[in-house]
Write a protein that holds these residues in place. Sequence first.
Motif, mmCIF file in Angstrom:
data_model
loop_
_atom_site.group_PDB
_atom_site.id
_atom_site.type_symbol
_atom_site.label_atom_id
_atom_site.label_comp_id
_atom_site.label_asym_id
_atom_site.label_seq_id
_atom_site.Cartn_x
_atom_site.Cartn_y
_atom_site.Cartn_z
ATOM 1 N N VAL A 119 -43.719 15.175 8.512
ATOM 2 C CA VAL A 119 -44.529 14.378 7.594
ATOM 3 C C VAL A 119 -45.377 15.353 6.766
ATOM 4 C CG1 VAL A 119 -46.228 12.543 7.353
ATOM 5 C CG2 VAL A 119 -44.623 12.521 9.296
ATOM 6 N N PRO A 120 -44.979 15.652 5.532
ATOM 7 C CA PRO A 120 -45.683 16.657 4.733
ATOM 8 C C PRO A 120 -47.158 16.312 4.533
ATOM 9 C CG PRO A 120 -43.581 16.097 3.719
ATOM 10 C CD PRO A 120 -43.824 15.094 4.812
ATOM 11 N N PRO A 121 -48.027 17.321 4.502
ATOM 12 C CA PRO A 121 -49.444 17.063 4.254
ATOM 13 C C PRO A 121 -49.703 16.496 2.863
ATOM 14 C CG PRO A 121 -48.981 19.423 4.287
ATOM 15 C CD PRO A 121 -47.755 18.734 4.779
ATOM 16 N N ASP A 122 -48.817 16.796 1.910
ATOM 17 C CA ASP A 122 -48.918 16.229 0.568
ATOM 18 C C ASP A 122 -48.331 14.821 0.607
ATOM 19 O OD1 ASP A 122 -48.609 15.461 -2.088
ATOM 20 O OD2 ASP A 122 -48.172 17.486 -2.765
ATOM 21 N N GLU A 123 -49.174 13.828 0.434
ATOM 22 C CA GLU A 123 -48.743 12.433 0.582
ATOM 23 C C GLU A 123 -47.716 12.014 -0.467
ATOM 24 O OE1 GLU A 123 -52.232 10.059 0.566
ATOM 25 O OE2 GLU A 123 -52.938 10.772 2.528
ATOM 26 N N ARG A 124 -47.573 12.793 -1.529
ATOM 27 C CA ARG A 124 -46.585 12.448 -2.559
ATOM 28 C C ARG A 124 -45.166 12.728 -2.084
ATOM 29 N NH1 ARG A 124 -48.212 16.248 -7.269
ATOM 30 N NH2 ARG A 124 -48.352 17.641 -5.452
ATOM 31 N N THR A 125 -45.030 13.579 -1.063
ATOM 32 C CA THR A 125 -43.715 13.957 -0.561
ATOM 33 C C THR A 125 -43.378 13.110 0.656
ATOM 34 O OG1 THR A 125 -44.135 16.231 -1.283
ATOM 35 C CG2 THR A 125 -42.296 15.887 0.222
ATOM 36 N N PRO A 126 -42.255 12.404 0.654
ATOM 37 C CA PRO A 126 -41.918 11.533 1.781
ATOM 38 C C PRO A 126 -41.563 12.315 3.038
ATOM 39 C CG PRO A 126 -40.107 11.612 0.200
ATOM 40 C CD PRO A 126 -41.241 12.336 -0.430
ATOM 41 N N ALA A 127 -41.728 11.649 4.184
ATOM 42 C CA ALA A 127 -41.337 12.248 5.462
ATOM 43 C C ALA A 127 -39.827 12.479 5.467
ATOM 44 C CB ALA A 127 -41.741 11.328 6.605
ATOM 45 N N ARG A 128 -39.400 13.473 6.223
ATOM 46 C CA ARG A 128 -37.962 13.754 6.291
ATOM 47 C C ARG A 128 -37.563 14.223 7.688
ATOM 48 N NH1 ARG A 128 -39.739 18.013 2.802
ATOM 49 N NH2 ARG A 128 -39.774 20.044 3.842
ATOM 50 N N GLN A 129 -36.324 14.030 7.971
ATOM 51 C CA GLN A 129 -35.769 14.435 9.242
ATOM 52 C C GLN A 129 -35.360 15.898 9.174
ATOM 53 O OE1 GLN A 129 -36.103 12.156 11.416
ATOM 54 N NE2 GLN A 129 -35.041 12.955 13.217
ATOM 55 N N THR A 130 -35.761 16.688 10.172
ATOM 56 C CA THR A 130 -35.364 18.095 10.231
ATOM 57 C C THR A 130 -34.311 18.280 11.316
ATOM 58 O OG1 THR A 130 -37.032 18.715 11.870
ATOM 59 C CG2 THR A 130 -37.695 18.761 9.542
ATOM 60 N N LYS A 131 -33.713 19.444 11.343
ATOM 61 C CA LYS A 131 -32.686 19.710 12.352
ATOM 62 C C LYS A 131 -33.267 20.254 13.654
ATOM 63 C CE LYS A 131 -29.013 20.477 8.970
ATOM 64 N NZ LYS A 131 -27.986 21.405 8.432
ATOM 65 N N GLU A 132 -34.378 20.997 13.543
ATOM 66 C CA GLU A 132 -34.918 21.665 14.725
ATOM 67 C C GLU A 132 -36.310 21.214 15.119
ATOM 68 O OE1 GLU A 132 -34.091 26.047 14.822
ATOM 69 O OE2 GLU A 132 -33.464 25.667 12.753
ATOM 70 N N GLY A 133 -36.990 20.492 14.237
ATOM 71 C CA GLY A 133 -38.351 20.105 14.544
ATOM 72 C C GLY A 133 -39.309 21.289 14.548
ATOM 73 N N VAL A 134 -40.363 21.187 15.349
ATOM 74 C CA VAL A 134 -41.422 22.195 15.341
ATOM 75 C C VAL A 134 -40.961 23.536 15.897
ATOM 76 C CG1 VAL A 134 -42.389 21.714 17.628
ATOM 77 C CG2 VAL A 134 -43.902 22.440 15.760
ATOM 78 N N LYS A 135 -39.846 23.572 16.577
ATOM 79 C CA LYS A 135 -39.324 24.822 17.141
ATOM 80 C C LYS A 135 -39.150 25.879 16.064
ATOM 81 C CE LYS A 135 -35.104 26.754 19.138
ATOM 82 N NZ LYS A 135 -33.704 26.443 19.578
ATOM 83 N N ALA A 136 -38.605 25.493 14.911
ATOM 84 C CA ALA A 136 -38.364 26.456 13.835
ATOM 85 C C ALA A 136 -39.675 26.984 13.272
ATOM 86 C CB ALA A 136 -37.532 25.811 12.730
ATOM 87 N N VAL A 137 -40.698 26.131 13.237
ATOM 88 C CA VAL A 137 -42.006 26.561 12.745
ATOM 89 C C VAL A 137 -42.599 27.594 13.684
ATOM 90 C CG1 VAL A 137 -44.326 25.800 12.117
ATOM 91 C CG2 VAL A 137 -42.375 24.316 11.671
ATOM 92 N N ARG A 138 -42.521 27.350 14.967
ATOM 93 C CA ARG A 138 -43.098 28.282 15.946
ATOM 94 C C ARG A 138 -42.372 29.623 15.940
ATOM 95 N NH1 ARG A 138 -43.811 23.459 20.436
ATOM 96 N NH2 ARG A 138 -45.808 22.668 19.577
ATOM 97 N N GLU A 139 -41.076 29.583 15.742
ATOM 98 C CA GLU A 139 -40.338 30.844 15.643
ATOM 99 C C GLU A 139 -40.752 31.617 14.396
ATOM 100 O OE1 GLU A 139 -36.001 32.152 14.333
ATOM 101 O OE2 GLU A 139 -35.959 30.775 16.048
ATOM 102 N N CYS A 140 -40.946 30.893 13.298
ATOM 103 C CA CYS A 140 -41.401 31.513 12.054
ATOM 104 C C CYS A 140 -42.769 32.164 12.253
ATOM 105 C CB CYS A 140 -41.457 30.463 10.943
ATOM 106 S SG CYS A 140 -42.055 31.086 9.357
#
Length: 265
Positions: A116-137
Amino acid sequence: VPHEGVHRRVRASIQEGRTVDIDYKPGSADITYHATPEEAATHKAKRGSVMAGLFGAGGGKPDDGSKVEHIAWTRAPPTLASTILAELNACRRDPKDYADKMIAPLEAQYKGRTFVPPDERTPARQTKEGVKAVRECLKQLRKAKPCAPLTRKAGLDLAADEHVKDLAKAEKGKGGVGHVGTDGSHPQLRMSRHGVWYGIAGEMLAYRELTAEAVVAQMLICDGLASRLYRHIAMNPEMRVCGIAVAEPPSLTTVAAVDLADGFG
């Protein structure tokens, strides 16, 4: 003064005794003519031609003694492309700081694999890995070494622009997919159409983002891309120059491309 022709004419005006005051701000493109009340009444319809005569191609002098009192150079508003460059360079200069300030807050925006993007103008979207990819980044950026900022090149801008326009045609079922153009071209070939690149070269793409921060985050996180290729490209110290372009096809919101190389001329 960014345009030597204007600089020469301003200098000549000073030498000829005209009153010229320059308030110069980099990145400008506008000239404002300030007339006295009498001049304004006389030259209301002629002001454009007076300025063209003084600073334009003809170089002729006003024949009525008009004076240029002020030339105001105003900074052009930043574009999405220019702010993408600023974000990339902020990350390259201090990857740990960028990770902590710009990527870490995104962890809280995930609900399972839904982002769910912090910018409310951008709709929520389904990711492939979820938060795992963010933590690896985050883990990789916090260990990454700083590298020199990228320098933008006009020829690489053209290569990137060529491809985002091609991708935008997908709205009508005619566009290319990914990094391959409708003519079968790859990024390096498109770069070669607008100059000579050398060393190494690569391309990063981002879709459906409205801000530079979101574009760069998408490129760095590389959700669903096992190689994390974009992150490696973005943080590669051997990448020294880049070109950036953004297109706005209706259903994708935006398509952004960043073409990078070791050198370009």
